[in-house]
Design a protein around this motif. Structure first.
Motif, PDB file in Angstrom:
ATOM      1  N   PRO A 265       0.832  -1.214   0.000  1.00 50.95           N
ATOM      2  CA  PRO A 265       0.000   0.000   0.000  1.00 50.95           C
ATOM      3  C   PRO A 265       0.864   1.261   0.000  1.00 50.95           C
ATOM      4  O   PRO A 265       2.039   1.210   0.333  1.00 50.95           O
ATOM      5  N   ALA A 266       0.258   2.380  -0.387  1.00 50.74           N
ATOM      6  CA  ALA A 266       0.902   3.685  -0.192  1.00 50.74           C
ATOM      7  C   ALA A 266       0.561   4.127   1.231  1.00 50.74           C
ATOM      8  O   ALA A 266      -0.545   3.886   1.703  1.00 50.74           O
ATOM      9  N   ILE A 267       1.503   4.787   1.878  1.00 47.28           N
ATOM     10  CA  ILE A 267       1.284   5.151   3.289  1.00 47.28           C
ATOM     11  C   ILE A 267       1.332   6.663   3.463  1.00 47.28           C
ATOM     12  O   ILE A 267       2.276   7.322   3.019  1.00 47.28           O
ATOM     13  N   VAL A 268       0.297   7.181   4.121  1.00 50.12           N
ATOM     14  CA  VAL A 268       0.297   8.588   4.536  1.00 50.12           C
ATOM     15  C   VAL A 268       0.259   8.553   6.058  1.00 50.12           C
ATOM     16  O   VAL A 268      -0.543   7.817   6.646  1.00 50.12           O
ATOM     17  N   TRP A 269       1.127   9.300   6.709  1.00 48.55           N
ATOM     18  CA  TRP A 269       1.191   9.182   8.171  1.00 48.55           C
ATOM     19  C   TRP A 269       1.379  10.552   8.828  1.00 48.55           C
ATOM     20  O   TRP A 269       1.801  11.509   8.172  1.00 48.55           O
ATOM     21  N   ALA A 270       1.044  10.595  10.122  1.00 48.94           N
ATOM     22  CA  ALA A 270       1.080  11.873  10.840  1.00 48.94           C
ATOM     23  C   ALA A 270       2.419  12.084  11.505  1.00 48.94           C
ATOM     24  O   ALA A 270       2.786  11.388  12.451  1.00 48.94           O
ATOM     25  N   SER A 271       3.146  13.075  10.999  1.00 47.93           N
ATOM     26  CA  SER A 271       4.300  13.584  11.739  1.00 47.93           C
ATOM     27  C   SER A 271       3.755  14.740  12.593  1.00 47.93           C
ATOM     28  O   SER A 271       2.594  14.684  13.022  1.00 47.93           O
ATOM     29  N   SER A 272       4.519  15.779  12.790  1.00 47.60           N
ATOM     30  CA  SER A 272       4.045  16.825  13.714  1.00 47.60           C
ATOM     31  C   SER A 272       4.831  18.109  13.525  1.00 47.60           C
ATOM     32  O   SER A 272       6.025  18.081  13.185  1.00 47.60           O
ATOM     33  N   SER A 273       4.173  19.232  13.798  1.00 45.47           N
ATOM     34  CA  SER A 273       4.877  20.522  13.764  1.00 45.47           C
ATOM     35  C   SER A 273       5.956  20.564  14.833  1.00 45.47           C
ATOM     36  O   SER A 273       6.874  21.383  14.772  1.00 45.47           O
ATOM     37  N   SER A 274       5.833  19.675  15.824  1.00 47.66           N
ATOM     38  CA  SER A 274       6.806  19.700  16.928  1.00 47.66           C
ATOM     39  C   SER A 274       8.211  19.347  16.460  1.00 47.66           C
ATOM     40  O   SER A 274       9.177  19.604  17.175  1.00 47.66           O
ATOM     41  N   VAL A 275       8.351  18.774  15.241  1.00 44.13           N
ATOM     42  CA  VAL A 275       9.715  18.447  14.770  1.00 44.13           C
ATOM     43  C   VAL A 275      10.555  19.721  14.594  1.00 44.13           C
ATOM     44  O   VAL A 275      11.777  19.667  14.620  1.00 44.13           O
ATOM     45  N   TYR A 276       9.909  20.880  14.441  1.00 42.72           N
ATOM     46  CA  TYR A 276      10.678  22.122  14.278  1.00 42.72           C
ATOM     47  C   TYR A 276      11.339  22.549  15.590  1.00 42.72           C
ATOM     48  O   TYR A 276      12.252  23.375  15.591  1.00 42.72           O
ATOM     49  N   GLY A 277      10.836  22.031  16.706  1.00 41.36           N
ATOM     50  CA  GLY A 277      11.487  22.208  18.004  1.00 41.36           C
ATOM     51  C   GLY A 277      11.881  23.637  18.295  1.00 41.36           C
ATOM     52  O   GLY A 277      11.065  24.557  18.254  1.00 41.36           O
ATOM     53  N   LEU A 278      13.161  23.843  18.556  1.00 42.91           N
ATOM     54  CA  LEU A 278      13.643  25.166  18.958  1.00 42.91           C
ATOM     55  C   LEU A 278      14.040  26.033  17.769  1.00 42.91           C
ATOM     56  O   LEU A 278      14.678  27.078  17.932  1.00 42.91           O
ATOM     57  N   ASN A 279      13.654  25.596  16.566  1.00 43.21           N
ATOM     58  CA  ASN A 279      13.909  26.383  15.365  1.00 43.21           C
ATOM     59  C   ASN A 279      13.338  27.803  15.533  1.00 43.21           C
ATOM     60  O   ASN A 279      12.203  27.963  15.978  1.00 43.21           O
ATOM     61  N   THR A 280      14.107  28.827  15.195  1.00 46.14           N
ATOM     62  CA  THR A 280      13.599  30.192  15.396  1.00 46.14           C
ATOM     63  C   THR A 280      13.244  30.881  14.076  1.00 46.14           C
ATOM     64  O   THR A 280      12.713  31.979  14.076  1.00 46.14           O
ATOM     65  N   LYS A 281      13.576  30.234  12.952  1.00 47.00           N
ATOM     66  CA  LYS A 281      13.276  30.856  11.662  1.00 47.00           C
ATOM     67  C   LYS A 281      11.790  30.630  11.347  1.00 47.00           C
ATOM     68  O   LYS A 281      11.327  29.490  11.328  1.00 47.00           O
ATOM     69  N   VAL A 282      11.037  31.703  11.136  1.00 46.97           N
ATOM     70  CA  VAL A 282       9.613  31.546  10.851  1.00 46.97           C
ATOM     71  C   VAL A 282       9.261  32.228   9.529  1.00 46.97           C
ATOM     72  O   VAL A 282       9.939  33.180   9.128  1.00 46.97           O
ATOM     73  N   PRO A 283       8.175  31.792   8.840  1.00 50.86           N
ATOM     74  CA  PRO A 283       7.405  30.600   9.163  1.00 50.86           C
ATOM     75  C   PRO A 283       8.210  29.330   8.888  1.00 50.86           C
ATOM     76  O   PRO A 283       9.150  29.357   8.094  1.00 50.86           O
ATOM     77  N   PHE A 284       7.809  28.236   9.553  1.00 49.39           N
ATOM     78  CA  PHE A 284       8.553  26.983   9.412  1.00 49.39           C
ATOM     79  C   PHE A 284       8.332  26.390   8.024  1.00 49.39           C
ATOM     80  O   PHE A 284       7.191  26.174   7.607  1.00 49.39           O
ATOM     81  N   SER A 285       9.445  26.113   7.358  1.00 48.16           N
ATOM     82  CA  SER A 285       9.340  25.499   6.033  1.00 48.16           C
ATOM     83  C   SER A 285       9.909  24.079   6.119  1.00 48.16           C
ATOM     84  O   SER A 285      10.773  23.790   6.957  1.00 48.16           O
ATOM     85  N   GLU A 286       9.433  23.225   5.218  1.00 50.25           N
ATOM     86  CA  GLU A 286       9.893  21.834   5.221  1.00 50.25           C
ATOM     87  C   GLU A 286      11.403  21.739   5.045  1.00 50.25           C
ATOM     88  O   GLU A 286      12.007  20.723   5.361  1.00 50.25           O
ATOM     89  N   ARG A 287      12.013  22.808   4.517  1.00 54.90           N
ATOM     90  CA  ARG A 287      13.468  22.776   4.305  1.00 54.90           C
ATOM     91  C   ARG A 287      14.244  23.175   5.562  1.00 54.90           C
ATOM     92  O   ARG A 287      15.468  23.061   5.612  1.00 54.90           O
ATOM     93  N   ASP A 288      13.554  23.669   6.584  1.00 61.07           N
ATOM     94  CA  ASP A 288      14.238  24.139   7.798  1.00 61.07           C
ATOM     95  C   ASP A 288      14.775  22.975   8.621  1.00 61.07           C
ATOM     96  O   ASP A 288      14.322  21.836   8.488  1.00 61.07           O
ATOM     97  N   ARG A 289      15.709  23.313   9.526  1.00 62.26           N
ATOM     98  CA  ARG A 289      16.298  22.257  10.355  1.00 62.26           C
ATOM     99  C   ARG A 289      15.271  21.693  11.332  1.00 62.26           C
ATOM    100  O   ARG A 289      14.376  22.416  11.814  1.00 62.26           O
ATOM    101  N   THR A 290      15.407  20.410  11.590  1.00 58.55           N
ATOM    102  CA  THR A 290      14.487  19.730  12.526  1.00 58.55           C
ATOM    103  C   THR A 290      15.307  18.824  13.450  1.00 58.55           C
ATOM    104  O   THR A 290      14.908  17.714  13.754  1.00 58.55           O
ATOM    105  N   ASP A 291      16.453  19.354  13.869  1.00 53.18           N
ATOM    106  CA  ASP A 291      17.331  18.524  14.698  1.00 53.18           C
ATOM    107  C   ASP A 291      17.462  19.056  16.120  1.00 53.18           C
ATOM    108  O   ASP A 291      18.420  18.783  16.814  1.00 53.18           O
ATOM    109  N   GLN A 292      16.451  19.846  16.550  1.00 49.36           N
ATOM    110  CA  GLN A 292      16.490  20.366  17.924  1.00 49.36           C
ATOM    111  C   GLN A 292      15.145  20.128  18.617  1.00 49.36           C
ATOM    112  O   GLN A 292      14.459  21.081  19.000  1.00 49.36           O
ATOM    113  N   PRO A 293      14.714  18.860  18.730  1.00 48.61           N
ATOM    114  CA  PRO A 293      13.405  18.613  19.341  1.00 48.61           C
ATOM    115  C   PRO A 293      13.383  19.063  20.807  1.00 48.61           C
ATOM    116  O   PRO A 293      14.375  18.925  21.518  1.00 48.61           O
ATOM    117  N   ALA A 294      12.239  19.613  21.233  1.00 46.40           N
ATOM    118  CA  ALA A 294      12.123  20.093  22.610  1.00 46.40           C
ATOM    119  C   ALA A 294      11.451  19.060  23.513  1.00 46.40           C
ATOM    120  O   ALA A 294      11.359  19.254  24.717  1.00 46.40           O
TER     121      ALA A 294
END
Ligand SMILES: NC(=O)c1ccc[n+]([C@@H]2O[C@H](COP(=O)([O-])OP(=O)(O)OC[C@H]3O[C@@H](n4cnc5c(N)ncnc54)[C@H](O)[C@@H]3O)[C@@H](O)[C@H]2O)c1
Ligand SMILES: O=C(O)[C@H]1O[C@H](OP(=O)(O)OP(=O)(O)OC[C@H]2O[C@@H](n3ccc(=O)[nH]c3=O)[C@H](O)[C@@H]2O)[C@H](O)[C@@H](O)[C@@H]1O
Length: 401
Positions: A181-210
């Motif tokens: 099957p093809a899979i669609v799944w729920a990630s979360s805006s929380s992956v942007y964590g402590l990112n301060t660049k707004v608005p959050f874009s899919e290209r932004d870093r997601t390596d600082q989870p809070a």
């Protein structure tokens, strides 16, 4: 927040030990299959219900397995797919993270529209094997997870169980079945964590989870990459931004603020350092549902492990937000007007509890590729929530926990 049922509760199948990684492989699940013969998951009635619920009647011809179907988003997505004529089968373990009677009420609602929810855990390999044996699902809408950012400090293992082990269990299945099957799944805006660049874009870093919750969703995105790369699974991750609406989640602020305001209790409103405003890109459930359906509609077929010959399988991540952050204090003011109640505001410094001060989605990618366009402002959406809340809890005389 309450104690949660043991994360290893394996639905109704009685297994001698928790499902092991090998038992989630359809090719090596003899033990699991043996246990099924004596379980309530077998028998002609069970198979008939599963088949009927998953039978498509639309031109799209989708048969969708919706995990977490008794949850807030799962209920709305399942109902909407069914209304469109898709085949939908739900799977949910009805855990007690929040009041399970609300999950049961959602289940009743779905059953009336012809959606059957199987009670079981996504880690239960034998059960997944059984369901995939009965129905060749074209799509999996994977929403089952341990949600909530703050609860991760109380019960970290429930996040590992559902969001990491559970995701792997589902993907292991999907990689092994034919057709995949093809899979669609729920990630979360929380992956942007402590990112301060707004608005959050899919290209932004997601390596600082809070929070650990955010870390498990980020891990999920990496796991998705692996299954796409090795096994050619078509995978789409959706980063939802603070979803609210009727039939919502009692652990979320807009919901328990409403409950506590009506009870005359004070409500804690967090502020960031130096009295900074805490705000969220609150997104109405109907907009999220449209995004989920568009992701399913545009999902390409998995290509299988012969992916190199057939070309790479699809791997996508999208923000689904409202692009209009609102301070939490303003959310409370809207609720005051709608409920005709003055809130007892207890403004306090945001504890270090997994929360982040601010979220704001850049949705241009989803707009372009999914045609996603949220249309509901917070006042309009909260009005619908409050109408539902009053009819469910006040007129319906249910106790809000
Ligand atoms: N609601 C939001 O604001 C929001 C925002 C971002 C991401 N998400 C994600 O969207 C998805 C749906 O969220 P929701 O708000 O509907 O949450 P929810 O808690 O209402 O729904 C999740 C459902 O999954 C079920 N579940 C949990 N673990 C399971 C397991 N191991 N096996 C089977 N069922 C299991 C629960 O019983 C629940 O009914 C989740 O993945 C969540 O992390 C939600
Ligand atoms: O968008 C997301 O990815 C996340 O959205 C929500 O998380 P959150 O935005 O923190 O939603 P709430 O818990 O409802 O909090 C909303 C706002 O109210 C604030 N809040 C919360 C609780 C409280 O007592 N007081 C308070 O001011 C929070 O700091 C936050 O700014 C969901 O709970 C997560 O499952 C989801 O993954």
């Amino acid at each position: 927040m309450k104690h949660i049922d043991s994360p290893s509760t394996p639905g109704k199948i009685k297994m001698e030990k928790s499902p092991s990684p090998s038992s989630s492989n359809p090719a090596s699940s003899d033990l699991s299959r043996r246990s099924l013969r004596t379980s309530s998951y077998s028998g002609p009635d069970f198979e008939k219900r599963v088949r009927q619920s998953a039978k498509p009647r639309s031109r799209h011809g989708m048969s969708v397995l919706v995990t977490g179907a008794a949850g807030f988003v799962g209920t709305h997505v399942s109902a909407s797919l069914k209304r469109r004529g898709e085949g939908v089968l739900g799977l949910d373990n009805f855990n007690s993270y929040y009041d399970p009677s609300l999950k049961r009420a959602r289940q009743t609602l779905l059953e009336r529209s012809g959606v059957y929810i199987v009670e079981g855990d996504i880690n239960d390999g034998a059960l997944l094997a059984k369901l995939f044996d009965i129905v060749p699902f074209t799509h999996v809408m994977h929403l089952a997870a341990q949600a909530g950012v703050r609860f991760a400090m109380e019960n970290p293992s429930s996040y590992v169980h559902s969001n990491i082990a559970g995701l792997v269990s589902v993907l292991e299945f999907c990689k092994n079945v034919n057709p995949q099957p093809a899979i669609v799944w729920a990630s979360s805006s929380s992956v942007y964590g402590l990112n301060t660049k707004v608005p959050f874009s899919e290209r932004d870093r997601t390596d600082q989870p809070a929070s650990l919750y955010a870390a498990t969703k980020k891990a999920g995105e990496e796991i998705a990459h692996t299954y796409n790369h090795i096994y050619g699974l078509s995978l789409t991750g959706l980063r939802f931004f603070t979803v609210y609406g009727p039939w919502g989640r009692p652990d979320m602020a807009y919901f328990f603020f409403t409950r506590d305001m009506l009870k005359g209790k004070s409500i804690p409103i967090f502020e960031a350092v130096n009295h900074g405003t805490v705000a969220r890109d609150f997104t109405f459930i109907e907009d999220i549902v449209k995004g989920c359906l568009a992701a399913l509609d545009t999902a390409e077929k998995s290509t299988g492990s012969g992916g190199k010959k057939k070309g790479p399988a699809q791997l996508r991540v999208y923000n689904l937000g409202n692009t209009s952050p609102v301070p939490v204090g303003d959310l409370v003011s809207i609720l005051e007007k709608l409920l005709k109640v003055k809130a007892k505001r207890l403004v306090m410094k945001m504890p270090r509890n997994g929360d982040v001060p601010f979220t704001h989605a850049n949705i241009s990618l989803a707009e372009r590729e999914l045609g996603y366009k949220p249309t509901t402002d917070l006042h309009t959406g909260l009005k619908k929530f409050v109408q539902w809340y009053l009819s469910y809890y006040v007129d319906g005389k249910k106790s809000a926990q």
